[in-house]
Each structure stands twice: as C-alpha cells, then as structure tokens.
Design a protein around this motif. Sequence first.
Motif, PDB file in Angstrom:
ATOM      1  N   GLU A  49       0.764  -0.887   0.102  1.00 23.63           N
ATOM      2  CA  GLU A  49      -0.203  -0.329   0.061  1.00 23.63           C
ATOM      3  C   GLU A  49       0.844   0.883   0.158  1.00 23.63           C
ATOM      4  OE1 GLU A  49      -2.452   0.929   3.425  1.00 23.63           O
ATOM      5  OE2 GLU A  49      -3.454   2.272   2.564  1.00 23.63           O
ATOM      6  N   ASN A 108      -3.994   5.177  -2.226  1.00 27.04           N
ATOM      7  CA  ASN A 108      -5.297   6.202  -1.104  1.00 27.04           C
ATOM      8  C   ASN A 108      -5.740   6.837  -2.393  1.00 27.04           C
ATOM      9  OD1 ASN A 108      -6.070   3.997   1.345  1.00 27.04           O
ATOM     10  ND2 ASN A 108      -3.365   4.844   0.884  1.00 27.04           N
ATOM     11  N   GLU A 140      -7.887   2.429  -3.501  1.00 27.39           N
ATOM     12  CA  GLU A 140      -8.597   1.918  -2.044  1.00 27.39           C
ATOM     13  C   GLU A 140      -9.119   2.958  -1.761  1.00 27.39           C
ATOM     14  OE1 GLU A 140      -5.969   2.085   0.837  1.00 27.39           O
ATOM     15  OE2 GLU A 140      -4.734  -0.040   0.019  1.00 27.39           O
ATOM     16  N   ASP A 170     -11.512   0.668   1.545  1.00 27.66           N
ATOM     17  CA  ASP A 170     -10.835   0.526   2.763  1.00 27.66           C
ATOM     18  C   ASP A 170     -11.437   1.015   4.521  1.00 27.66           C
ATOM     19  OD1 ASP A 170      -8.196   1.189   4.454  1.00 27.66           O
ATOM     20  OD2 ASP A 170      -7.955   2.818   3.280  1.00 27.66           O
ATOM     21  N   LYS A 191     -10.829  -4.162   3.285  1.00 28.79           N
ATOM     22  CA  LYS A 191      -9.851  -4.568   3.891  1.00 28.79           C
ATOM     23  C   LYS A 191     -10.006  -4.864   5.675  1.00 28.79           C
ATOM     24  CE  LYS A 191      -5.939  -2.247   3.449  1.00 28.79           C
ATOM     25  NZ  LYS A 191      -4.727  -1.222   2.344  1.00 28.79           N
TER      26      LYS A 191
HETATM   27 CA    CA Z   1      -5.444   2.504   2.948  1.00 26.84          CA
END
Ligand code: CA
Length: 268
Positions: A49, A108, A140, A170, A191
């Motif tokens: 990530e 993200n 994400e 996320d 996640k």
């Molecule tokens: Ca994240």
Amino acid sequence: DMLQAYLTSQKIYQNLKDIYEKDDLNDPRVKVFCQPVWNTKTGVFSTAEALMRLEIPEVGLVFPDQFIPMAERYDFIHTLSKIILNKTCQNIKQMEAEGYVIDRVSINFSVQELHMDCFCEDIITIIKDNGIPFHKIAIELTETRNEKDFLSMKAVIEHLQDLNIKFYLDDFGTGYSNFERIIGLPIDIIKFDRSLTILASKNDESKFMVGSFSEIFKKADYQILFEGVEDEHDELQCIDMNAQYLQGYKYSKPIPIDQLKGFLTKAS
Ligand code: CA
Ligand code: C2E
Ligand code: CA
C-alpha cells in the motif's frame, strides 16, 4: 506550543498550495512511503500500500494526519494523489526492470476526488504515460454514508474495472459499513480495519462476530485483508478468519518505496 503549531500548519498550507499551483507530477516534496502486504496463501510479499508523506523545508517529514484533512478541505488533494500515482508507477517500473516481482501497489484516494469529471481520465493517463500495465495499480476507497458518494464510487469502479484495476474497500468496520451496499459494489478486496483486528482479540463473542463478517465476504467471493497486524497472535487469529492478505507492523512499518525491494522476491 500553540504558536509553533500554528506556524507549522501555515507552512504546510503554503506548500500544499504551491504544490497544487505548480501541478508538477514529480514534485519532490511529495514522498511515497509504503507498507508491504503479506500474502498468506503464497507466503510472499508481492503487493503493497502506498502511503503519502510530505517533506517540507524547515518542517521535515509530515504525516497524513497533519495535512490530508487540510488538502481535502482546500481541494488540493487530487493533485497530491496524481503525484503519488505517478511516482508509484515509476517505482514499479524500476523494480520490475531490476527483476523484482510486484503484483500491484494500492493507492488511497479521497472520496471527493470521485466526483471530479477528470478523475478516471487522470488515472488512465498517468498509468499509460508510465508504460506499466493497469493491473499493477489498485485503488483504495473508503465508504461513506452519503448516497451521492456511493453513486460516484460505483460509477468510477465500473468505469475503471474493465482495465483490470483492482478496488479495495478501506477501513471496513469503522463508520457506516453497510453490507447491502458493499455487496452491490464490484470490489475485489475488503480491508478490515485495525479496530476489528483488535476487537477479535477481546473475547470469544467479538471474535465470533468479526469471523462471521469474514465468512460472509468470503462466501460473496471477496478477498480479505486485515490491517494492523502487530504480532504473531494477531497473525494466527486473522489467518483463522479467512485472511488472504495481512498488513501491519509485524511485517513492516511504512518505509520509503525504494526500500520495498528488501521484501520482494526476484524472478529467476
Ligand atoms: Ca488505505
Ligand atoms: P489507512 O489507509 O488506513 O492507512 C493505514 C495506516 O495505518 C497508516 O498510517 C499506517 O502507518 C498505519 N498502520 C499500519 N500498520 C499498523 C499497525 O500494525 N499498527 C498501527 N497502530 N498502525 C498501523 P498513515 O501512513 O499515517 O496513514 C494514515 C491515513 O492517512 C491512511 O489510513 C489514509 O487514510 C491516509 N492516507 C495516507 N496516504 C494517503 C494518500 O496518498 N491519499 C489519501 N487520500 N489518503 C492517504
Ligand atoms: Ca485502512
């Protein structure tokens, strides 16, 4: 003290504004850190990530809690995301050229970016210009309560999914996660937030609850990633709850992305 905090936040704001105005995809102040992700089925690290940091003169390394809310409030965030995406693509290309195996890196994005008309086009252009396959990048996103956000999120996913970009939901378990909505989204990986990893350790009842969520997602064909895995106890427990992927301090704290090589395997 308060004055110092105020001056620091002023400097952060000035730099964010300047990064936004320059709109340089290689702006050196935006740093890509990352956390390697452990694949429980293959036993290797082949995904990660990307996590943003700022390096600001006179201030030093700035962490997300000190600048993401500000960047979102003043609409600078999409410029930062484009820089992270561009630099991540460059790093993936470099690592692969050196023989490292990297399946993908997830990035993200903030929910407000999904409402921008240019969002999908910007992503496509940056990945293409770097000459890496689309499936090397994942996106994400965090769920929100708002119906408009949900519809934009769905539209973006449906648009980019045809290119084989994967989507991660996320922070599941914080906020307003809504099974009915999630099941309607073509998401690849859920996640589980660190709070669920912690909750599962509390007692048998909590563990049963978190385990039941994971069963539902598994049956619905989603892959599950647990965040905030800090020790072996967490690891075993998450594996027991259908974890395909694990991420947390047990494996690594966030590191500058060029150090990811130390975790990856090399193609023979
Ligand atoms: Ca994240
Ligand atoms: P997130 O996406 O949930 O990222 C995971 C955060 O948990 C990271 O904090 C990471 O350092 C931390 N973490 C990882 N493993 C552990 C662990 O085992 N224990 C504990 N206690 N914490 C762990 P970080 O890097 O400070 O990022 C915080 C948040 O900032 C991220 O949460 C994300 O919401 C946001 N963020 C980071 N980078 C970006 C970005 O490029 N764009 C946007 N829009 N938001 C970002
Ligand atoms: Ca998270």
